[in-house]
Write an enzyme that holds these catalytic residues in place. Structure first.
Site, short mmCIF file in Angstrom:
data_model
loop_
_atom_site.label_atom_id
_atom_site.label_comp_id
_atom_site.label_asym_id
_atom_site.label_seq_id
_atom_site.Cartn_x
_atom_site.Cartn_y
_atom_site.Cartn_z
N ASP A 95 0.85 -1.19 0.00
CA ASP A 95 0.00 0.00 0.00
C ASP A 95 0.89 1.24 0.00
O ASP A 95 1.98 1.23 0.56
CB ASP A 95 -0.91 -0.01 1.23
CG ASP A 95 -0.11 -0.08 2.54
OD1 ASP A 95 0.71 -1.02 2.68
OD2 ASP A 95 -0.29 0.79 3.40
N ASN A 116 6.71 0.87 7.30
CA ASN A 116 7.42 -0.02 8.23
C ASN A 116 7.74 -1.39 7.64
O ASN A 116 8.75 -1.99 7.98
CB ASN A 116 6.64 -0.16 9.53
CG ASN A 116 6.68 1.11 10.35
OD1 ASN A 116 7.66 1.85 10.29
ND2 ASN A 116 5.63 1.40 11.08
#
Length: 194
Positions: A95, A116
């Site tokens: 994403d 992350n």
């Protein structure tokens, strides 16, 4: 020879994260597995859902880490070590906050942009950033403080439909992507808007 030997879709495990914005990469791999008629199976030694597939006549591997997003690198590293796959032979599907829903971008190399999952993959691949990325737009909530809750929420129906259309459209170019014929895929996908 396949340019991308390992296709990794990022997301979080568990039903509470299904269809959330952060799981767009995992959704992409699930859709590819259906399209390629192969079954993803839980593979303990790879810390994820794993399958072997033939795409565009090339043998490659599909992976959805089940380690939680922030530890995705552990799963990617395990597969790369086992099959002797180089970082530049890895395509990570994830994403992307910086592009709107209904858009998709493809690139080789780059930073983590605060993602992350990418951050962990880069560190586990020995700070190598040469892997490919297929970035599925999810849009930005407007302020950095809202990002964590935004990515873990399900998108409203209209946005979710746009994300699904983006996944479907990019899968049409999967053969080209796996073979490393990126310019045709980029030309089309970078101008696509669901």
């Amino acid at each position: 020879m396949a340019v991308f030997k390992l296709l990794v879709g990022l997301g979080n495990p568990g039903s509470e994260y299904e269809n959330t914005r952060h799981n767009a990469g995992a959704q992409w791999i699930e859709a590819l597995a259906r399209q390629s008629q192969c079954s993803l199976r839980s593979e303990k030694k790879f810390f994820g859902e794993f399958a072997k597939a033939y795409i565009g006549g090339e043998e490659c591997y599909l992976l959805i880490p089940t380690t939680y997003m922030n530890l995705s690198g552990k799963s990617v590293q395990a597969v790369c070590q086992f099959y002797k796959i180089l970082p530049e032979q890895v395509l990570v599907i994830h994403d992307e906050l910086d592009i709107p829903p209904g858009t998709v971008k493809l690139k080789k190399g780059g930073g983590h942009g605060g993602h992350n999952g990418l951050k962990d993959i880069i560190s586990k691949l020995g700070n190598n950033r040469d892997f490919g990325r297929l970035r599925i737009g999810i849009g930005h909530p407007g302020h950095a403080s809202q990002v964590a809750s935004y990515v873990l929420k399900k998108a409203p129906t209209e946005e979710y439909d746009q994300i699904e259309k983006t996944i479907d459209e990019s899968l049409r170019y999967c053969d080209d992507i796996v073979r490393g014929e990126l310019s045709n895929a980029m030309n089309h996908l970078h101008s696509f808007k669901a």
